[in-house]
Design a protein around this motif. Sequence first.
Motif, PDB file in Angstrom:
ATOM      1  N   ILE A  15      61.017  84.605  18.643  1.00 19.09           N
ATOM      2  CA  ILE A  15      60.694  86.037  18.574  1.00 19.09           C
ATOM      3  C   ILE A  15      61.810  86.826  17.895  1.00 19.09           C
ATOM      4  O   ILE A  15      61.582  87.925  17.413  1.00 19.09           O
ATOM      5  CB  ILE A  15      60.370  86.629  19.968  1.00 19.09           C
ATOM      6  N   SER A  57      61.320  84.922  28.121  1.00 23.68           N
ATOM      7  CA  SER A  57      60.299  85.646  27.350  1.00 23.68           C
ATOM      8  C   SER A  57      60.851  86.868  26.625  1.00 23.68           C
ATOM      9  O   SER A  57      60.199  87.379  25.712  1.00 23.68           O
ATOM     10  CB  SER A  57      59.134  86.055  28.243  1.00 23.68           C
ATOM     11  N   TYR A  84      63.550  82.581  22.153  1.00 24.97           N
ATOM     12  CA  TYR A  84      62.302  82.087  22.750  1.00 24.97           C
ATOM     13  C   TYR A  84      61.187  81.960  21.708  1.00 24.97           C
ATOM     14  O   TYR A  84      60.943  82.872  20.920  1.00 24.97           O
ATOM     15  CB  TYR A  84      61.847  83.017  23.878  1.00 24.97           C
ATOM     16  N   GLU A 115      57.295  81.732  21.585  1.00 23.93           N
ATOM     17  CA  GLU A 115      56.167  82.024  22.468  1.00 23.93           C
ATOM     18  C   GLU A 115      55.142  80.898  22.498  1.00 23.93           C
ATOM     19  O   GLU A 115      55.055  80.086  21.572  1.00 23.93           O
ATOM     20  CB  GLU A 115      55.499  83.324  22.033  1.00 23.93           C
ATOM     21  N   GLY A 175      56.504  77.940  26.412  1.00 17.68           N
ATOM     22  CA  GLY A 175      56.918  77.987  25.018  1.00 17.68           C
ATOM     23  C   GLY A 175      58.016  76.987  24.760  1.00 17.68           C
ATOM     24  O   GLY A 175      58.078  75.931  25.391  1.00 17.68           O
ATOM     25  N   PRO A 182      58.363  80.933  30.379  1.00 21.63           N
ATOM     26  CA  PRO A 182      58.691  82.288  29.938  1.00 21.63           C
ATOM     27  C   PRO A 182      59.535  83.073  30.943  1.00 21.63           C
ATOM     28  O   PRO A 182      60.310  83.944  30.553  1.00 21.63           O
ATOM     29  CB  PRO A 182      57.332  82.951  29.722  1.00 21.63           C
TER      30      PRO A 182
END
Length: 113
Positions: free
Chosen positions: A46, A75, A80, A82, A90, A101
């Motif tokens: 992310i 998360s 991370y 996803e 993840g 997460p």
Amino acid sequence: MNDQRSTRRRFVAGATAATAVALAGCAGGGDDDGGVPEAYRTATSIGGERRDPDGLSSKDAASYQDSPSGDRQCSNCRYYVEDRNDDGVGACTRVAGEIEPDAYCALYVRHDG
């Protein structure tokens, strides 16, 4: 006397090589990415980081925990990756294996995006 020095040198060289191999295993590396599905193998986190299966730390080395630490949880970490296959977990660009997460580790860096 020369024979004794030669034996010592071989011993020291062997011990040094064995130590280097052992430390390489502790530093991550290798291709053991914890058996994550192919969709995660080189996925992007992310935070925009690409996952390198050869440069991951073990969960133990990262002090991975199955529960969050306050608002710190995977998360919302920049590393991370996803969930990509609807199984609720993840991956991570720094830690091997599937990542919950709501877990947490010492490598956590908050993603503000």
